[in-house]
Write an enzyme that holds these catalytic residues in place. Structure first.
Site, PDB file in Angstrom:
ATOM      1  N   TYR A 161       0.841  -1.262   0.027  1.00 25.87           N
ATOM      2  CA  TYR A 161      -0.005  -0.074  -0.121  1.00 25.87           C
ATOM      3  C   TYR A 161       0.803   1.335  -0.011  1.00 25.87           C
ATOM      4  CZ  TYR A 161      -5.025  -1.108   0.183  1.00 25.87           C
ATOM      5  OH  TYR A 161      -6.203  -1.259  -0.094  1.00 25.87           O
ATOM      6  N   LYS A 232       5.289 -13.747   6.556  1.00 30.11           N
ATOM      7  CA  LYS A 232       5.981 -14.570   5.494  1.00 30.11           C
ATOM      8  C   LYS A 232       7.613 -14.473   5.850  1.00 30.11           C
ATOM      9  CE  LYS A 232       6.172 -17.703   2.286  1.00 30.11           C
ATOM     10  NZ  LYS A 232       5.583 -19.239   2.445  1.00 30.11           N
ATOM     11  N   ASP A 333       1.070 -18.667   4.316  1.00 26.32           N
ATOM     12  CA  ASP A 333       0.398 -19.598   3.446  1.00 26.32           C
ATOM     13  C   ASP A 333      -0.443 -20.721   4.539  1.00 26.32           C
ATOM     14  OD1 ASP A 333       3.212 -19.855   3.982  1.00 26.32           O
ATOM     15  OD2 ASP A 333       3.578 -21.797   3.042  1.00 26.32           O
ATOM     16  N   ASP A 357      -5.112  -8.876   3.100  1.00 24.79           N
ATOM     17  CA  ASP A 357      -5.843  -8.510   1.898  1.00 24.79           C
ATOM     18  C   ASP A 357      -6.373  -9.858   1.633  1.00 24.79           C
ATOM     19  OD1 ASP A 357      -7.143  -7.130   0.126  1.00 24.79           O
ATOM     20  OD2 ASP A 357      -5.640  -6.816  -1.073  1.00 24.79           O
TER      21      ASP A 357
END
Length: 466
Positions: A161, A232, A333, A357
């Site tokens: 963003y 992540k 994930d 998101d």
């Protein structure tokens, strides 16, 4: 404070919401700006406002009321002012602090990036908050949607963003790639391909800590038992991984009395299960295979065990840790699988921007989809609540669309104001209406024996069910 914005007079008989010393002061008759939205937003807002006003009247017997104030954005604003986002609209949203909006079109061929982007930057709305909760009777693709009750805190100003990108083939991209390849990566085997588009992924200690801080405060205020840091970090160690580390720092340094980390719970739990357990034995339990690791690693884990026991053994030991808020972390994930097969293990997710998101929409799919998924963009002193779906222009002005996303965003708004009685009335009446199988077409086609209701009819039934 202006007396009118975009030529529309401010409602009489109302007062603006104030903010001082970190807290909102909400009058009994607050002026709250709204943007009805483009496309189906017009039908949705009409229905939603009726529901909001009925709930407030029912809950407070006339002692409280909202003075709704329309401000212009999107197609309606462009038709009236030749501007997709007039300055007065932004000014009103800032001046009155708390607002709500329907879905808006991003104009073809440019114009505004989005209203959210403009307001987020001006008001520093760093929390994108998305509650994901199942309401009985809603059709769902999973077996046990009732186990889903998650609030997602998505960082809202950094990561993708930040919008720092350079198009492939431009002088800017060429210059950036040259610098990376010849300065930062010199002497390594890593190289950025010359025909790449490139983007920058900034994740700061400031942005990360204030987002996690907000998530933990919400957990404390709402009796939530876990806060999960989603990242992540196994791949991006200095951005996503740093988010994880900074999140744990907030928990252990700013909320020590109220929190326990997952590793700390293992250490204290092992000691309670086996009194007299040595630090070395405890270390072997929390890191299986430690005997095969380098000695330095083993020594660090033993030191960690000793440090935890010394610092919080007295305050959090003997089972006291079980009443604390558990702070853990999960790889991004993995969390997609986890919220499907073990949703009850998760209560609050604190995430970086892009991960949040994806996860928000994936979680919403389990409880009915974006048609009833609310959202809020929140900062220190400001909040904008919004529908999370698009404008669906082919259904505009046909009175057929599910108004649930805006209605539940109103629930968030009322809870934010401290008007919990009105919020619960709206929630319970929506659930009852759905249980009666009196629903708009998106749900009716998935429910056996349902009655297809118009947007306005759904709102009327909700009001009756209050």
């Amino acid at each position: 404070m202006q007396t009118s914005y975009n030529g529309i007079p401010v409602p009489t008989g109302g007062q603006p919401i104030q903010y001082a010393n970190g807290a909102f002061q909400v009058p009994n008759n607050p002026i709250i700006p709204f943007i009805e939205g483009d496309g189906t937003g017009r039908d949705i807002w009409k229905a939603s406002q009726r529901v909001f006003d009925a709930a407030v009247a029912k809950a407070y017997g006339g002692k409280r009321s909202v003075k709704w104030y329309e401000v212009l954005a999107g197609e309606k604003a462009y038709r009236q002012t030749q501007n997709w986002l007039p300055d007065d609209t932004v000014k009103a949203t800032v001046d009155f602090r708390v607002s709500i909006k329907g879905p808006l079109t991003t104009p073809v061929g440019g114009g505004i990036r989005s209203l959210n982007v403009a307001l987020r930057q001006l008001m520093d709305l760093y929390q994108c908050v998305r509650p994901v909760k199942y309401y009985s009777g809603v059709p769902s693709p999973v077996k046990h949607p009732e186990l889903v009750d998650i609030v997602i805190f998505r960082e809202n100003t950094e990561d993708i963003y930040a919008g720092i990108e350079f198009r492939e083939g431009t002088p800017e991209a060429e210059k950036f790639i040259y610098f990376i390849n010849n300065e930062m990566l010199q002497g390594t085997k890593k190289k950025v391909r010359l025909d790449s588009g490139v983007g920058v992924k900034p994740i700061s200690i400031t942005g990360s800590k204030r987002l996690v801080r907000a998530a933990i405060k919400y957990a404390i205020d709402n009796n939530r038992k876990t806060v999960t840091l989603v990242h992540k970090g196994n791949i991006q160690k200095f951005t996503e991984g740093a988010f994880r580390e900074w999140g744990y720092e907030v928990a252990t340094k700013e909320f020590r009395d109220q929190t326990i980390t997952e590793r700390e719970s293992w250490i204290l739990g092992n000691l309670e299960q086996t009194p007299g357990l040595t630090p070395e034995e405890n270390a072997a339990l929390i890191e299986p295979g430690i005997e095969f690791a380098p000695k330095e690693f083993g020594d660090s884990i033993v030191a960690e065990v000793k440090d935890v026991i010394a610092k919080i053994g007295h305050s959090h030991g003997n089972g006291a840790w079980k009443s604390k808020i558990l702070i853990n972390d999960r790889i991004a994930d993995s969390i997609f699988q986890q919220i499907i097969i073990r949703p009850s293990d998760y209560s609050i997710l604190a995430t970086t921007n892009l991960n949040g998101d994806y996860i928000s929409d994936a979680a919403a799919a389990q409880v009915g989809g974006l048609g009833i998924a609310p959202g809020g963009n929140i900062g220190d002193g400001y909040a904008v609540f919004e529908a999370t779906h698009g404008t669906a222009p082919k259904y505009a002005d046909k009175d057929v669309i599910n108004p649930g996303s805006v209605i539940l965003s109103g629930v968030m708004l009322f809870d934010f104001l401290g008007w919990h009685e009105a919020a619960r009335l709206i929630e319970s009446s929506m659930e009852k209406t759905i249980q009666q199988k009196f629903v708009t077409y998106d749900f009716e086609r998935q429910m056996q024996g349902a009655t297809k209701a118009k947007t306005s009819e759904f709102a009327t039934r909700m009001i009756e069910n209050m």
